[in-house]
Design a protein around this motif. Structure first.
Motif, PDB file in Angstrom:
ATOM      1  N   ALA A 115      -2.674 -18.765 -29.707  1.00 42.13           N
ATOM      2  CA  ALA A 115      -2.308 -20.065 -29.157  1.00 42.13           C
ATOM      3  C   ALA A 115      -3.232 -20.476 -28.013  1.00 42.13           C
ATOM      4  O   ALA A 115      -3.007 -21.491 -27.362  1.00 42.13           O
ATOM      5  N   GLY A 116      -4.287 -19.665 -27.751  1.00 45.28           N
ATOM      6  CA  GLY A 116      -5.297 -20.094 -26.796  1.00 45.28           C
ATOM      7  C   GLY A 116      -5.271 -19.421 -25.429  1.00 45.28           C
ATOM      8  O   GLY A 116      -6.087 -19.723 -24.575  1.00 45.28           O
ATOM      9  N   LYS A 117      -4.335 -18.525 -25.201  1.00 44.45           N
ATOM     10  CA  LYS A 117      -4.269 -17.840 -23.906  1.00 44.45           C
ATOM     11  C   LYS A 117      -5.210 -16.639 -23.859  1.00 44.45           C
ATOM     12  O   LYS A 117      -5.530 -16.055 -24.890  1.00 44.45           O
ATOM     13  N   SER A 118      -5.650 -16.276 -22.643  1.00 45.48           N
ATOM     14  CA  SER A 118      -6.269 -14.968 -22.437  1.00 45.48           C
ATOM     15  C   SER A 118      -5.177 -14.018 -21.992  1.00 45.48           C
ATOM     16  O   SER A 118      -4.480 -14.302 -21.016  1.00 45.48           O
ATOM     17  N   VAL A 119      -5.024 -12.919 -22.703  1.00 41.79           N
ATOM     18  CA  VAL A 119      -3.930 -12.001 -22.388  1.00 41.79           C
ATOM     19  C   VAL A 119      -4.464 -10.593 -22.156  1.00 41.79           C
ATOM     20  O   VAL A 119      -5.177 -10.041 -22.999  1.00 41.79           O
ATOM     21  N   TYR A 130     -13.510 -11.778 -26.762  1.00 40.79           N
ATOM     22  CA  TYR A 130     -13.215 -10.704 -25.806  1.00 40.79           C
ATOM     23  C   TYR A 130     -12.574 -11.243 -24.534  1.00 40.79           C
ATOM     24  O   TYR A 130     -11.769 -10.563 -23.898  1.00 40.79           O
ATOM     25  N   LYS A 131     -12.933 -12.462 -24.170  1.00 45.20           N
ATOM     26  CA  LYS A 131     -12.292 -13.099 -23.020  1.00 45.20           C
ATOM     27  C   LYS A 131     -10.788 -13.218 -23.260  1.00 45.20           C
ATOM     28  O   LYS A 131      -9.981 -12.973 -22.363  1.00 45.20           O
ATOM     29  N   GLU A 132     -10.421 -13.595 -24.477  1.00 46.84           N
ATOM     30  CA  GLU A 132      -8.992 -13.698 -24.831  1.00 46.84           C
ATOM     31  C   GLU A 132      -8.258 -12.370 -24.634  1.00 46.84           C
ATOM     32  O   GLU A 132      -7.059 -12.336 -24.435  1.00 46.84           O
ATOM     33  N   PHE A 133      -8.994 -11.274 -24.747  1.00 42.19           N
ATOM     34  CA  PHE A 133      -8.394  -9.950 -24.585  1.00 42.19           C
ATOM     35  C   PHE A 133      -8.543  -9.409 -23.163  1.00 42.19           C
ATOM     36  O   PHE A 133      -8.292  -8.235 -22.918  1.00 42.19           O
ATOM     37  N   LYS A 166       3.011  -9.481 -29.551  1.00 37.68           N
ATOM     38  CA  LYS A 166       3.293 -10.746 -28.861  1.00 37.68           C
ATOM     39  C   LYS A 166       2.018 -11.300 -28.222  1.00 37.68           C
ATOM     40  O   LYS A 166       1.743 -12.501 -28.285  1.00 37.68           O
ATOM     41  N   ALA A 167       1.234 -10.401 -27.632  1.00 36.96           N
ATOM     42  CA  ALA A 167      -0.031 -10.824 -27.006  1.00 36.96           C
ATOM     43  C   ALA A 167      -0.950 -11.459 -28.041  1.00 36.96           C
ATOM     44  O   ALA A 167      -1.624 -12.451 -27.771  1.00 36.96           O
ATOM     45  N   GLY A 168      -0.965 -10.870 -29.246  1.00 41.27           N
ATOM     46  CA  GLY A 168      -1.795 -11.412 -30.324  1.00 41.27           C
ATOM     47  C   GLY A 168      -1.431 -12.855 -30.640  1.00 41.27           C
ATOM     48  O   GLY A 168      -2.307 -13.708 -30.824  1.00 41.27           O
TER      49      GLY A 168
END
Lengths: 416, 416
Positions: free
Chosen positions: A382-386, B33-36, A375-377
């Motif tokens: 979609a542009g979020k940092s998770v 990496y920011k996204e992660f 889900k995080a992927g």
């Protein structure tokens, strides 16, 4: 295994909060100058010791970190002085490396060459508050363009950059070394004393016009000349009218071309600027370095003393290094100062708000883990940092910490 | 004033064409990496000489650029050996500085701390083709997470990055130090010979399984054990079935938890991956460094021998430095290698196509110049890169040069 925890004297570790702002500013600088046709280039941090001590670096040459020769070349027993032991050093600025770079690679570079160079420089300076021995420098240079298009280019690009950083209002002060000289000549100062006069004039910001007059008098200059000089500054306006006034008043001392050149720069920048700032003709602007030969300029931000960037034309320096005369105009951005100002005002990097954290139960099944990771992927796509982390004993503290890092949404995940 | 034109031995100037790719890759790394949930941090290039020579750097400690003491501390006449002359040196990797950073700043860092560190490192290595004495290293580390979430995180993030770089197909090979040891134990090798066995096994890529058998025999290991060892590798599949096979076969030598851990990593990555790659369980993967304690992994790109990144879990290193045991998992991206591969395949940075150049007549009026500069400003606002240059005598050559820099639209401007 006794690790020294602190960085080397005068240097600093950069923590995530500051790095986020640094990365943002670096990205903005690269993007903005690219739009103006500048290309990035890079030189090594280590430079030949001969190049670093060739008298172009002024006082910075006293602040070199010297690097020991290696292997057979190092003869400690025979060494009498520092230079017997070293063959290179850490660069104290980006200008000497740029000159070397240009002389080494000119054949492969376009002409004019519009260069953006960002990199760390090193100075073994006395440690002071907020000043470090390693810091980022950011230089923009146009090599090979003798026209005022170079000045217009670097001023428009740099003001566009500063505008993007949300500084409420700023100004670009501009002058020309040839104006400075013409005004000194008009006032009757002897040519060999110009440097001394300019050093005194440079204190204007601190001591005012009267203070300058007093110091000139104290240095033994003729009263009549000083009065003429001061009257000039009093009369000159800060826009095109000021330039026009100089052109008329300094006839015979100032080439009309030089005044027209200044007018075109001010006019073009005023007409084409995309940021909210004023370009101010400021005949008291000196800028320390003696290598400038034409227009000089500085960016000042309201409410902050000192400049956050400056530069000018230095048509004679590259040739001294390379043997080939090359017109040059540069602008140096006060990177560290800009970052410091943004930190002080609690600047938020745009887009950093969209951050989500999953807080996982310690006993989560691997099936459920796979589900969350998947889900995080999708959310990242979609542009979020998770961020995904396991719960700690003190969940409340952990959530507060995540919130302070900007994770506004925190979702707890348990086995069903 | 005799400028040395070439960079210092073994170092290089980076020209605009390469820098464009480097900047692009750097941007992509930071963004991904920011996204992660990783945050950037930075340490100085200069490190205490004590930290650099604390025996954690292996052979790299022989390659240090040492920095001369300054001022009164430098006593050339009394110096007997190098260490009397120096107090610091240029870092040879980012791991030692990371350990120092963590021990200096742990109180201000989140836990786990997910760090992205990019920076230049320096090694006075023998100059070789394509290897330089200053190069960019790019490390991702998760400190403080003992769970396999750390491995899943660094592998997913790194594979997402490599996927964005348009490599046609790639694979992640994964193993675990504890598998390696269990297999050696199962085959009857004595524990004190493990390192020797692994060094030989590490040559698999070059000499094949038979070669490994022959070398083990040549080193005097018992034939029976060697046959048992080789048979294991022959029988193990490359996916979850291989892990299952090991779990059953190595019962009594391998903790079942370790096999389950590996299964969860492979399963999660396979399910949640966003790039097109395979994760391969590879029991022959060794990775040189002896500090690894758990899972180890490498990224391989089809058609290119050697890895473009690798890492693993090293739960015991930070504690040795800081005194506080800290679980750690890291991935090091082969930044220079990736840039080299992209250069070789003529990689075009996306979005770099939208470039326009104005070619100005030398006698252009300042009114017309203002007009062009203004128009360019509007085009830049709309997302174009716009360059403005004056025409040269050889206009044809100049246009070709601009085209080779990617300026597809070239507009000539004259007074009307």
């Amino acid at each position: 295994m006794q690790l020294k925890k602190k960085p080397v004297t005068g240097m600093k570790d950069i923590l995530p909060r500051e790095m986020e702002i640094r990365d943002y500013v670096i990205g903005l600088i690269k993007e903005t100058y690219k739009e103006f046709g500048f290309t990035s280039m890079e030189t090594p941090c280590v430079e030949h010791i001969e190049n670093l001590t060739s008298k172009q670096g002024g006082d910075n040459e006293k602040l070199i970190f010297r690097i020991l020769k290696r292997g057979e070349k190092l003869k400690i027993n025979e060494a009498k002085e520092e230079n017997d032991l070293v063959d290179s050093g850490l660069r104290y600025d980006l200008t000497v490396p740029l000159c070397r770079f240009y002389s080494n690679n000119a054949n492969e570079l376009p002409s004019p060459f519009k260069a953006l160079q960002m990199g760390n420089v090193f100075r073994a300076d006395r440690p002071q508050r907020g000043r470090f021995r390693q810091f980022m420098q950011c230089d923009i240079d146009i090599l090979g363009d003798p026209t005022n298009l170079a000045e217009i280019d670097v001023i428009l690009a740099t003001s566009t950059l500063v505008g993007k950083l949300d500084f409420e209002s700023f100004a670009i002060r501009i002058n020309d070394r040839r104006f400075l000289k013409a005004m000194a000549a008009y006032s009757g100062f002897p040519e060999e004393s110009y440097d001394q006069v300019f050093i005194i004039l440079d204190k204007m910001d601190k001591i005012g016009l009267e203070g300058v007059a007093a110091e000139l008098e104290g240095s033994g200059f003729a009263k009549e000349g000083i009065e003429k000089y001061i009257a000039l500054f009093d009369a000159i306006g800060e826009g095109l009218d000021g330039v026009k006034y100089c052109k008329d008043k300094l006839e015979g001392f100032l080439e009309p071309d030089v005044a027209d050149n200044m007018s075109t720069i001010i006019e073009s920048v005023t007409e084409a600027k995309t940021a909210n700032f004023r370009i101010i003709f400021d005949p008291t602007l000196v800028r320390g370095m003696s290598y400038y030969t034409g227009p000089i300029f500085e960016i000042c931000i309201d409410g902050f003393s000192g400049s956050v960037g400056g530069g000018g034309r230095y048509d004679e320096m590259i040739g001294k290094f390379t043997g080939t005369p090359t017109p040059a105009t540069g602008f140096s951005i006060g990177f560290e100062r800009i970052v410091m100002l943004l930190m002080e005002r609690g600047f938020q990097v745009p887009g950093s708000a969209d951050k989500k954290a999953y807080l996982l139960d310690k006993k989560l099944s691997s099936e459920k883990l796979v589900e969350v990771v998947k889900k995080a992927g999708e959310e990242r796509k979609a542009g979020k940092s998770v961020n995904i982390v396991y719960m700690k004993k003190n969940k409340k503290f952990q959530k507060e910490q995540l919130q302070s890092e900007g994770y506004e949404i925190i979702e707890e995940i348990y086995n069903d």
